[in-house]
Enzyme design. Structure first.
Site, mmCIF file in Angstrom:
data_model
loop_
_atom_site.group_PDB
_atom_site.id
_atom_site.type_symbol
_atom_site.label_atom_id
_atom_site.label_comp_id
_atom_site.label_asym_id
_atom_site.label_seq_id
_atom_site.Cartn_x
_atom_site.Cartn_y
_atom_site.Cartn_z
ATOM 1 N N LYS A 63 0.865 -1.183 0.000
ATOM 2 C CA LYS A 63 0.000 0.000 0.000
ATOM 3 C C LYS A 63 0.902 1.233 0.000
ATOM 4 O O LYS A 63 1.987 1.219 0.591
ATOM 5 C CB LYS A 63 -0.855 -0.054 1.276
ATOM 6 C CG LYS A 63 -1.954 0.976 1.387
ATOM 7 C CD LYS A 63 -2.753 0.727 2.688
ATOM 8 C CE LYS A 63 -3.887 1.711 2.879
ATOM 9 N NZ LYS A 63 -4.657 1.446 4.125
ATOM 10 N N SER B 162 -9.589 1.418 3.337
ATOM 11 C CA SER B 162 -8.750 2.209 2.478
ATOM 12 C C SER B 162 -7.714 1.412 1.683
ATOM 13 O O SER B 162 -7.175 1.920 0.699
ATOM 14 C CB SER B 162 -8.010 3.269 3.307
ATOM 15 O OG SER B 162 -7.113 2.659 4.209
ATOM 16 N N SER C 203 -9.566 -1.087 7.471
ATOM 17 C CA SER C 203 -9.031 -0.850 6.125
ATOM 18 C C SER C 203 -8.312 -2.025 5.463
ATOM 19 O O SER C 203 -7.981 -1.944 4.286
ATOM 20 C CB SER C 203 -8.088 0.350 6.145
ATOM 21 O OG SER C 203 -8.829 1.534 6.162
#
Lengths: 97, 478
Positions: free
Chosen positions: B79, B154, B178
């Site tokens: 990420k 997210s 997330s």
């Protein structure tokens, strides 16, 4: 409880050093109030015998040796991300008049 | 798009070590798949140059007969809030555009030491603020099964990338769900470990008392191996805890007999889609048929948890994001004439809407006169919630429920209403507030063919037991 006015939102933006345009100010008045109204359900919760939780691990006094580590960085390398550099130093606007 | 297949990670690594494939081949395959899947926008930063260089080094090590590690040559995607050498790190935000980190996250160092290779950075909600990736400053990620839908967030880019098979695994961060929610939306395994089990050093901070790092993978066993490599004490993060001496990999088979599994009553309310309810009930029946004892337990503070989270999280966000001031790195306004104007405009123009929204809520709940009523109250309700979890884990070994009330929603469906987006986190934030491990595992599909995840939770430091149970459920499904 708290209802944020336009002035309150402007004050918050000022405290947080955020420039907001006119549309943003109007949107945030509505949105922040809606969110605060939601979180205010906590006000009615009985918490007399409880202490606040600051951390969940239970770790205390975590220490490590206080020794300098040489990562071998060159100043020029570390200054690459700096928006304004002058004589190998970070240049900012005047702080003291 | 047909998802590409990968062998189990342990098998890939041993094949690289044995010379029946090479790190270069695996990295090239991953890079090719990433290039073919651009329309999904799951990846925003290319690390191909550094990845191919590392692959070559690993292949040379193998050729010399050296042992590389348990992740030898295995490509992965991080990420974009992990600092990684070889390219930008911007947390999908405009304010950090162009930032090249001078150091790397401890989790990345640990994976590299075991031979893994980071090939790309995944798209995300900017600064990890969101549940859909619609808050990315670089465009929304499209759901792998339906491009009109969100992949969750997210860590939506990471979950979509794994579901598309772009790499065998990805890293995500989980502050309020997330990792678990996008894993559930995309039909992959997502693990949020016990708070402190994986070092946060070198990961862009959001809510420091809540942030956890974990794997998103194609199987429970793959997730366990990645956790095994990343977990443990790190001198650079004082909140890290020791990992289990026995480790997390390989998975130990759990006999389901005698296991007590508590179904959280409040997680099965009217707001939950009926397809999700039916699918999870079927899984629970199967568990029962296999000898597990299913009981119903109550976590009365479930809804309070969300209110609690949306005070504590923005408070920590407002503090953590104060460092982006346009002076030392990141977006800066060259036309500013005073220091104050420089701060205010860099932050005002550089931050997206959601970051600003959270900074202002956080500033409000921490401000003089409101601190006790909001922030301190939330921290105290947090204790109440933790006590409820402790009481529950006195009577059951695991808690289960849905990951989210719905499956993947439409792009634009919730993005106009911040509170509606926050409500998507109602079943995931509690685990972060309590610091307990939680995992999402795919257990079926709804009537539209969208994946449904089951959420499993265990007491703090019971990560190994949680993974073992998840593996048993995974096996049961097949």
């Amino acid at each position: 409880m708290a209802r944020l006015s336009k002035n309150d939102v402007l004050k918050l933006a000022r405290l947080a050093r955020l420039e907001l345009n006119v549309t943003e100010v109007d949107e945030y008045i509505a949105e922040l109030n809606e969110i605060l109204e939601y979180v205010e359900q906590l006000q009615g919760v009985e918490t007399l015998d409880l202490k606040p939780t600051n951390q969940v691990t239970g770790l205390t006094n975590v220490m490590r040796a206080d020794e300098p580590i040489d990562y071998g960085y060159l100043p020029a390398e570390l200054l690459k991300n700096v928006p304004q550099v002058l004589n190998d130093q970070i240049q900012v606007k005047r702080m003291v008049e | 798009m047909m998802a590409a297949d990968w062998e189990p990670i342990a098998q890939l690594a041993s094949r690289v070590q044995a010379g029946s494939t090479t790190a270069t081949e695996l990295v090239k395959r991953s890079l090719m798949l990433i290039a073919e899947a651009q329309e999904y926008n799951s990846v925003i930063i290319d690390l191909s140059a550094s990845a191919l260089k590392r692959a070559q080094l690993i292949d040379q090590q193998v050729a010399r007969g050296e042992s590389v590690g348990v992740l030898a040559g295995v490509p992965f995607i991080a990420k974009d809030n992990f600092l990684v050498y070889g390219g930008e790190t911007k947390a999908a935000s405009k304010i950090l555009s162009g930032f090249v980190p001078p150091y790397q996250a401890s989790a990345i160092n640990a994976l590299e030491s075991a031979g893994a290779i980071c090939v790309a950075k995944a798209n995300m909600d900017a600064f990890a603020h969101g549940a859909s990736t619609e808050n990315s400053d670089y465009g929304v990620v499209k759901h792998p099964f339906d491009q009109t839908r969100v992949p969750g967030g997210s860590s939506g880019g990471s979950a979509a990338a794994v579901a598309l098979g772009l790499a065998p695994f990805a890293l995500g961060t989980d502050t309020g769900g997330s990792i678990r929610q996008p894993a559930s939306f995309c039909g992959v395994v997502g693990l949020k470990p016990t708070y402190g089990l994986v070092s946060r050093s070198g990961v862009i901070a959001m809510g420091s008392s809540l942030d956890c790092i974990g794997p998103i993978a194609r199987s429970v066993s793959d997730a366990a191996l990645v956790l095994d490599v990343m977990s443990g004490r790190d001198a650079l993060d004082a909140t890290t805890i020791e990992s289990d001496e026995a480790g997390y990999f390989p998975i130990k088979k759990t006999p389901l007999k005698k296991l007590k599994i508590g179904v959280i009553k409040e997680y099965f309310g009217d707001q939950v889609d009926s397809d999700i309810r039916t699918t999870l009930e079927a899984t629970l029946s199967k568990l029962e048929a296999n000898g597990a004892e299913i009981t119903y337990v109550s976590l009365p503070s479930t809804e309070l948890a969300l209110a609690c989270y949306y005070i504590i999280c923005p408070a920590e966000v407002s503090s953590n994001l104060s460092r982006y001031d346009g002076q030392r790195y990141g977006y800066s306004n060259p036309r500013a004439t005073t220091l104050d104007e420089s701060y205010v405009t860099a932050r005002g123009q550089g931050f997206g809407k959601e970051a600003k929204r959270r900074i202002m809520i956080g500033t409000f709940v921490l401000s003089s006169g409101y601190y006790d009523a909001y922030y301190k109250k939330a921290m105290t309700v947090r204790t109440k919630l933790i006590n409820e979890f402790e009481a529950a884990f006195n009577s059951v070994d695991f808690l289960v429920g849905p990951v989210a009330p719905t499956t993947a929603f439409k792009i634009g469906e919730k993005s106009k209403d911040p509170l509606q987006m926050y409500l998507a986190d109602v079943m995931t934030v509690a685990a972060n507030l309590a610091g307990i491990p939680a995992l999402s595992i795919p257990v079926g599909f709804d009537s539209l063919g969208l994946p449904i995840g089951l959420q499993l939770m265990a007491a703090q430091r019971q990560d190994a037991a949680l993974l073992n149970l998840a593996a048993a459920i995974e096996e049961m499904g097949n």
